[in-house]
Design a protein around this motif. Structure first.
Motif: not given
Ligand code: SAM
Length: 485
Positions: A294-295, A317, A319, A321-322, A325
């Motif tokens: 990520g990202p 990743d 995360s 959220h990442r 991405l």
């Protein structure tokens, strides 16, 4: 009622006229971003583009807002010291909006070509428009006192009784611990000797110079030369990365290919790290693992190269959220890249001996990317380095375990800090599981520059690569290439 006003009321469509929202100025936008960075730990490089779009500033005002925001954040250490010396008020003791107005005003007074009276009055006006009218007298008074001297005089006064490192830190607006860490990194990576202090000064100054927007034209998806030939498109070939472009002016979203993720904003150093793995692992139909994806900047490059060679990429990743991405970054190669939300430390155990190449771009202090993340130098703490080391080591061990025998592992950081670069790889080399490859030679093949330019000379027999903003015009990325025995 004036004629003008009654004329407006009788326009076609009639009815009471709605008040147009007041247009926001460059200073309004900058003050808003600076306040959010201070009070909500926002990242200026993510927030500012969105706020510029919302405000609809023309290119000249957008570049003024960018200079006000980035310049103020970079110079914060010096500006706070000046404000405190001038008016006995340390901005950190003020509310975030008032502190941000003081800092933005000091930046204009000391480091921009803005007349003193305009720097003071326009900053105070922006503060009032932002709802900070109660502090306007205070800000006005602090800035007037600061305006009594120029930057050189303030620096001379403030450094008179400081030690050499503290004085250098103040002059170049870095925390003193980062100045010391960069000196150790320069020495460790082979830029020591008589030129050491000059090199340190160059790196610190490069951190304060605005970085041009760097783009990657993903191989097989975008035509780099075609883009440079488009009329009125201010892009030029980058001089280091073979897939790189430099945007001379304007908004990257206006560049053809950016909307569909075929052209991406990415530092040239980051492009080279991903390309180095693809050059070191020449397997047909490669299987690549990106363990800290990520990202997704480097994943996008891996995905594009893999697509051209019949390969696949697994991008992990920790995360969520990442990981999302990464999916956006690799939209151009969706069937080739699989983005997975997982802890990279377990992949080596769960998928042992699987991949022909593994990139492990570990979480780090980011001390090599300070020019692009202007507030980062004030957020990082010396303890962060030691706190990250166990995770970096575990991720590297997992990367090695996930590689098949003969597979290539690329370990990278966007930091030159000794403890998170050579320090981590040296430890692993002792285990005898991997052989150290010649990363500078690979970078030389990719760029056409001599291998010595990239070689980190001190340990690893010159086989570690270290990029520097003042030498290569990139973030200070570190790269070690290993082959699993
Ligand atoms: C330096 S960034 C990677 C940048 C990315 N390679 C790129 O080029 O866009 C490090 C990433 O590691 C991720 N990370 C941190 N701990 C991790 C772990 N245990 N497993 C997998 N990813 C992790 C972070 O979420 C972060 O996205």
């Amino acid at each position: 009622m004036s004629e003008r006003r009654s004329g407006k009321q009788s326009r076609a469509g009639g009815g009471p006229r709605r008040r147009e929202p007041e247009r926001r100025s460059a200073r309004d936008v900058a003050l808003g971003v600076l306040t959010e960075v201070d009070e909500a730990d926002a990242y200026a490089n993510l927030l500012l583009p969105a706020r510029l779009r919302d405000a609809g500033l023309d290119p000249r005002d957008a570049s003024l807002a960018t200079e006000l925001t980035y310049g103020t954040l970079r110079g914060l250490g010096l500006y706070d010291a000046v404000a405190e010396a001038a008016a006995d008020r340390h901005p950190a003791d003020l509310d975030p909006r008032t502190a941000s107005a003081v800092r933005m005003g000091v930046h204009q007074l000391l480091n921009m070509r803005v007349a003193d009276h305009a720097a003071v009055s326009e900053t105070v006006d922006a503060l009032r428009r932002a709802g900070g009218g109660r502090s306007s007298g205070l800000v006005n008074a602090v800035l007037r006192r600061v305006s009594a001297h120029d930057a050189d005089t303030w620096i001379e006064r403030l450094t008179a009784d400081r030690g050499a490192d503290e004085a250098l830190a103040l002059r170049t607006s870095h925390p003193a611990w980062i100045v010391r860490a960069l000196r150790i990194a320069l020495r460790g990576h082979g830029r020591g000797g008589d030129g050491l202090e000059g090199a340190l000064q160059d790196v610190l100054e490069a951190d304060n110079a605005p970085a041009k927007v760097s783009l990657a034209a993903l191989p097989g998806l975008a035509d780099r030369d075609g883009l440079t030939a488009v009329d009125d498109l201010p892009v030029a070939r980058a001089d280091l990365s073979p897939i790189g472009l430099v945007l001379e002016a304007g908004d990257p979203r206006d560049v053809p290919g950016v909307a569909d993720a075929h052209v991406r904003v990415q530092d040239q150093g980051s492009q080279l790290v991903a390309l180095a793995l693809t050059a070191a692992d020449t397997t047909a139909e490669p299987t690549w693992l990106d363990l800290c994806a990520g990202p997704g900047g480097k994943t996008a490059v891996l995905g594009a190269v893999a697509a051209g060679r019949g390969g696949r990429v697994r991008a992990v990743d920790s995360s969520e959220h990442r990981t999302r991405l990464v999916r956006e970054s690799t939209a151009g190669t969706a069937g080739i890249v699989e983005a997975v939300h997982a802890d990279g430390r377990t992949v080596g155990r769960d998928q042992a001996g699987t991949f022909s190449g593994v990139l492990v771009d570990v979480p780090c202090t980011g001390l090599g990317a300070l020019r692009r993340r202007p507030e980062a130098r004030w957020r990082r703490r010396p303890d962060d380095v030691a706190a990250l080391a166990p995770l970096q080591t575990e991720l590297l061990h997992s990367a090695i375990a996930a590689a098949r025998p003969g597979g290539i592992i690329a370990y990278s950081t966007c930091s030159p800090h000794w403890a998170e670069t050579a320090g981590i790889v040296d430890d692993v080399l002792g285990d005898g599981e991997v052989e150290l490859l010649d990363a500078p030679a690979i970078l030389s093949e990719l760029t056409g520059r001599s291998a010595e330019t990239f070689a980190s000379a001190a340990r690893g027999g010159g086989r570690f690569a270290q990029l520097w903003p003042d030498v290569h015009g990139t973030d200070a990325m570190f790269l070690a290439l290993l082959a699993r025995r």
